[in-house]
Design an enzyme around this catalytic site. Structure first.
Site, mmCIF file in Angstrom:
data_model
loop_
_atom_site.group_PDB
_atom_site.id
_atom_site.type_symbol
_atom_site.label_atom_id
_atom_site.label_comp_id
_atom_site.label_asym_id
_atom_site.label_seq_id
_atom_site.Cartn_x
_atom_site.Cartn_y
_atom_site.Cartn_z
ATOM 1 N N CYS A 35 0.825 -1.206 0.000
ATOM 2 C CA CYS A 35 0.000 0.000 0.000
ATOM 3 C C CYS A 35 0.859 1.257 0.000
ATOM 4 O O CYS A 35 1.645 1.502 0.934
ATOM 5 C CB CYS A 35 -0.917 -0.031 1.212
ATOM 6 N N CYS B 2 0.368 3.595 2.985
ATOM 7 C CA CYS B 2 1.011 3.049 4.184
ATOM 8 C C CYS B 2 2.510 3.367 4.173
ATOM 9 O O CYS B 2 3.100 3.710 5.208
ATOM 10 C CB CYS B 2 0.813 1.539 4.259
ATOM 11 N N CYS C 69 -17.901 -9.030 16.954
ATOM 12 C CA CYS C 69 -19.190 -9.633 16.570
ATOM 13 C C CYS C 69 -20.356 -8.859 17.190
ATOM 14 O O CYS C 69 -20.448 -8.725 18.414
ATOM 15 C CB CYS C 69 -19.206 -11.095 17.029
ATOM 16 N N CYS D 4 -22.558 -10.845 19.535
ATOM 17 C CA CYS D 4 -21.881 -11.067 20.819
ATOM 18 C C CYS D 4 -22.034 -9.847 21.720
ATOM 19 O O CYS D 4 -22.246 -9.979 22.927
ATOM 20 C CB CYS D 4 -20.398 -11.362 20.594
#
Length: 442
Positions: free
Chosen positions: A56, A59, A191, A194
């Protein structure tokens, strides 16, 4: 808290061959699945973590400023970097979809916040210090932050959160070698389902621990960190809940996800595995106190005198009581019995004397209310009596005087038939028979 320090994420498509952005000599800490939990999640420090890809271009442009910021923040804020192209699972845990993505791991390590904005080292340092200031204010105000599960020690206990955090290291000793029943949630921090389950799971854990006196426990495993135990039980989706009982294969949890559903299932498991309550003879005041003080109801039977039934008859009544105690063991009631005439004050307070023996009463010692068995002293009669009470029906009255009556200390039954008291022998050798007949000697 979202700090707009970086502009919108840019998608990177420039392919450049770069072996590594950071070296051991830099102040940027290289992170990977093996050290991420120990370095970041279990740390009390504030972390800024860059998720990058070696190919990248954005980056690559960020790298010198990221190193410079890490040096400036050394000892104040931890600065790390993850090669998310190589460690896709780690990036996936935190929803990384573009590069570079920067996350702030602050008060709640399992729920990092987005860190976006400019790319200069000064902007990064300013943003880090702002985040640190916010973290300190939260701690000063008493906000604990963090996941309820992550704050729980592996020893399991303490505070309002009774969910035990389980790991690869403690799972065997805490769960598999335990005599208790365990409901274990395997979750991932990223999640959504969750996160929705967490408050329900925590509330249920506290209620279940109290109602079962710790015989059923609720635990949680971060399956993204403790991959060994998750793999052992074939965890492929989140959240997954399994039931563990000593010496048996784990089974999938079947039930709803609300705290009420979880508590109900936990109590069923407790009932299945718990022994029947002890049937205690009332031989002193301590017997009543120990049996009734922690119970919603105390079931007290007054059985006929041993001379009226013999051992066989009494054992027949006790067998009926034991059968009912086992049937209602999930209620965690206390079960007591005494012999007719042994505790007269208790019988008078309950108004038992007029109904004959055997008799039975259910006492709520907290409210000082009681109900009498009006039906037969049998499986059917007692079941109907207790069923009515368990659903809030049935006629009740206030215990005589509004206090528990005096309980006398008596000898415990020896399990044998009763014996009639022996008649005294009288020595008649010195008695004149004529005197007895009423005759007198002239």
């Amino acid at each position: 808290m979202k700090l707009r320090l970086f502009g919108p994420l840019f998608g990177c498509s420039l392919l450049v061959s770069i072996s590594a952005f950071y070296s051991p000599g830099d102040d940027v800490i290289e992170l990977n699945p093996s050290n991420f939990n120990k370095e970041v999640i279990q740390s009390d420090s504030l972390w800024l973590v860059e998720f990058y890809a070696p190919w990248c271009g954005h980056c690559q442009s960020l790298t010198p400023d990221w190193k410079k910021a890490a040096t400036a923040l050394k000892g104040i804020v931890k600065v790390g970097a993850v090669d998310a192209d190589q460690h896709k699972s780690l990036g996936g845990q935190y929803g990384v979809r573009g590069f570079p993505t920067i996350k702030v791991f602050g008060a709640n390590k399992n729920k990092p916040e987005d860190y976006q904005g400019g790319r200069s080292s000064q902007a990064i340092v300013d943003g880090a210090l702002n985040a640190l200031r916010t973290l300190v204010k939260e701690r000063l105000s008493g906000k604990s932050g963090g996941s309820g599960y992550s704050r729980q020690s592996g020893g399991g206990g303490g505070g309002k959160n009774d969910v035990v955090e389980l790991t690869d290291g403690n799972f065997k000793s805490m769960v598999l070698e335990s005599d208790d029943v365990w409901l274990v949630e395997f979750f991932a921090p990223w999640c959504g389902h969750c996160k929705n389950l967490e408050p329900e799971w925590a509330a249920a854990a506290s209620a279940v621990k109290e109602q079962t006196k710790g015989k059923v426990r609720l635990g949680a495993v971060d399956a993204t960190v403790h991959q060994e135990v998750a793999a052992r039980y074939g965890i492929k989706g989140f959240p997954t809940i399994k039931v563990f009982r000593k010496g048996e294969e784990p089974e999938d949890y079947q039930g709803g996800r609300s705290r009420g559903d979880i508590i109900e299932r936990a109590m069923d498991l407790f009932s299945d595995n718990a022994p029947a309550p002890e049937l205690v003879e009332i031989i002193n005041e301590d017997a009543v106190k120990k049996t009734c003080e922690d119970s919603q109801l105390c079931i007290i039977a007054v059985l006929p005198h041993i001379l009226d039934t013999g051992a066989a008859g009494r054992n027949g009544y006790l067998d009926v009581m034991m059968k009912m105690a086992d049937k209602y063991k999930k209620k965690m009631w206390g079960w007591l019995w005494t012999e007719a005439g042994a505790q007269m004050e208790l019988e008078a307070s309950l108004g038992i004397g007029g109904f004959g023996y055997p008799a039975m009463a259910a006492i709520n010692t907290r409210k000082m209310k009681f109900a009498l068995l009006r039906g037969s002293f049998s499986d059917t009669g007692i079941h109907e009596f207790l069923r009515e009470l368990s659903v809030g029906r049935g006629s009740t009255a206030t215990l005589g005087g509004g206090v528990m009556p005096k309980v006398h200390t008596v000898e415990a039954w020896d399990g044998k038939d009763g014996q009639l008291p022996e008649e005294e022998d009288y020595d008649l050798s010195d008695v004149e028979l004529d005197d007895i007949s009423g005759k007198t000697e002239l």
